[in-house]
Design an enzyme around this catalytic site. Sequence first.
Site, PDB file in Angstrom:
ATOM      1  N   THR A 152      33.545  43.271  37.527  1.00 40.17           N
ATOM      2  CA  THR A 152      34.134  41.976  38.077  1.00 40.17           C
ATOM      3  C   THR A 152      34.502  41.134  38.488  1.00 40.17           C
ATOM      4  O   THR A 152      34.725  41.898  40.037  1.00 40.17           O
ATOM      5  CB  THR A 152      35.100  42.749  37.074  1.00 40.17           C
ATOM      6  OG1 THR A 152      34.647  43.084  35.910  1.00 40.17           O
ATOM      7  CG2 THR A 152      36.307  41.954  36.800  1.00 40.17           C
ATOM      8  N   GLY A 169      38.590  42.724  27.463  1.00 38.69           N
ATOM      9  CA  GLY A 169      39.170  43.734  28.198  1.00 38.69           C
ATOM     10  C   GLY A 169      40.409  42.966  28.634  1.00 38.69           C
ATOM     11  O   GLY A 169      40.609  42.014  27.765  1.00 38.69           O
ATOM     12  N   ASP A 170      40.900  43.569  30.204  1.00 37.36           N
ATOM     13  CA  ASP A 170      42.485  42.357  30.089  1.00 37.36           C
ATOM     14  C   ASP A 170      42.124  41.272  31.392  1.00 37.36           C
ATOM     15  O   ASP A 170      42.711  40.316  31.210  1.00 37.36           O
ATOM     16  CB  ASP A 170      43.766  43.550  31.367  1.00 37.36           C
ATOM     17  CG  ASP A 170      42.254  43.903  33.158  1.00 37.36           C
ATOM     18  OD1 ASP A 170      41.241  44.395  32.550  1.00 37.36           O
ATOM     19  OD2 ASP A 170      42.793  43.488  33.906  1.00 37.36           O
TER      20      ASP A 170
HETATM   21  N1  ASP Z   1      38.638  44.747  34.055  1.00 30.49           N
HETATM   22  C1  ASP Z   1      37.488  44.436  33.066  1.00 30.49           C
HETATM   23  C2  ASP Z   1      37.613  44.997  32.070  1.00 30.49           C
HETATM   24  O1  ASP Z   1      38.177  46.281  31.315  1.00 30.49           O
HETATM   25  C3  ASP Z   1      36.364  45.764  33.882  1.00 30.49           C
HETATM   26  C4  ASP Z   1      35.979  45.573  35.714  1.00 30.49           C
HETATM   27  O2  ASP Z   1      36.911  45.246  36.055  1.00 30.49           O
HETATM   28  O3  ASP Z   1      35.169  45.946  36.115  1.00 30.49           O
HETATM   29  O4  ASP Z   1      36.638  44.792  30.734  1.00 30.49           O
END
Ligand code: ASP
Length: 310
Positions: free
Chosen positions: A177, A207-208
């Site tokens: 990400t 996700g977040d």
């Molecule tokens: N935070 C991201 C999610 O959970 C994944 C990541 O940071 O690689 O979608």
Amino acid sequence: MSDFTIAIHGGAGTILRSDMTTDLERAYTDALEQALMTGYSLLEKGISSVDAVKAAVMSLEDCILFNAGRGSVFAKDGSQEMDASIMDGETLMAGAVSAVRNIKNPVELAYTVMTEGEHVMLNGQGAYDFALSQGIKTEKDDYFFSQFRYDQWKQLQGTDKAVLDHNVAIRDKKFGTVGAVALDKKGNIAAATSTGGMTNKKWGRVGDSPIIGAGTYANNKTCAISCTGHGEPFIRAVTAYDVSCLMEYKGLSLQEAMHIVVHDKLLRIDGEGGMIGADAKGNTAMVFNSEGMYRGMKCSDGRHEVSIYK
Ligand code: ASP
């Protein structure tokens, strides 16, 4: 102290030196450096932090190495669904998109949601229709195809596991990400995050990263934060906003607040990952509780760093 700064990340997770080849390490470092310089050169010209974080994140979205835009991971049904968000710390305006397909630069779409002003978050097909109405660039599925992501997904096919892309057990292949935070010459801060989410995710899992307050937050009074890691604990911890709250209500410094959230609060709920942060005073920090985080920062006082491991 710096008059302007930028920090970026390309994801956190089980990123080990022992798993990396020299060529791959150089490819990551070059891509991070390029994104950093893309954002920094805009700040140097007096362009806003919002534009700088958008440009830096777009540069990372265009690089197949990272799990965002072009290099996004595969969901359980074989699609690639992306999430992104951006926030302006001066105005507290924000824009986000979730579960979008075929958008070349999801952060640009999030930015357009923000500047268009009526809504904060658009989802799925509706977000795609909005993108078309705004002339946002789309790409066909094959633009987003990469063999290594496909192989990562194949390893999980037939299981119900959704996995952080860096943690899929393919040696030499760890990707992430992306996000950026910046302070501009006018003293305004901003944050942006973009992701393909978790490999083999299902049921429209989000996700977040596109959630304001969880994966992204910016407020001139406190900080600009972009997170990366296992999204579910980050949502439950309201992670990015918690850093802001610790600064606003407890008077903690950026570094102290980020440290408490990443090394204490998140760990208590198995929240693996990290974050980058900037404040309006010129502080920048990059904190993570995982083995590594692709990261970089460049500050007008001369500090300049691109790193991967602990
Ligand atoms: N935070 C991201 C999610 O959970 C994944 C990541 O940071 O690689 O979608």
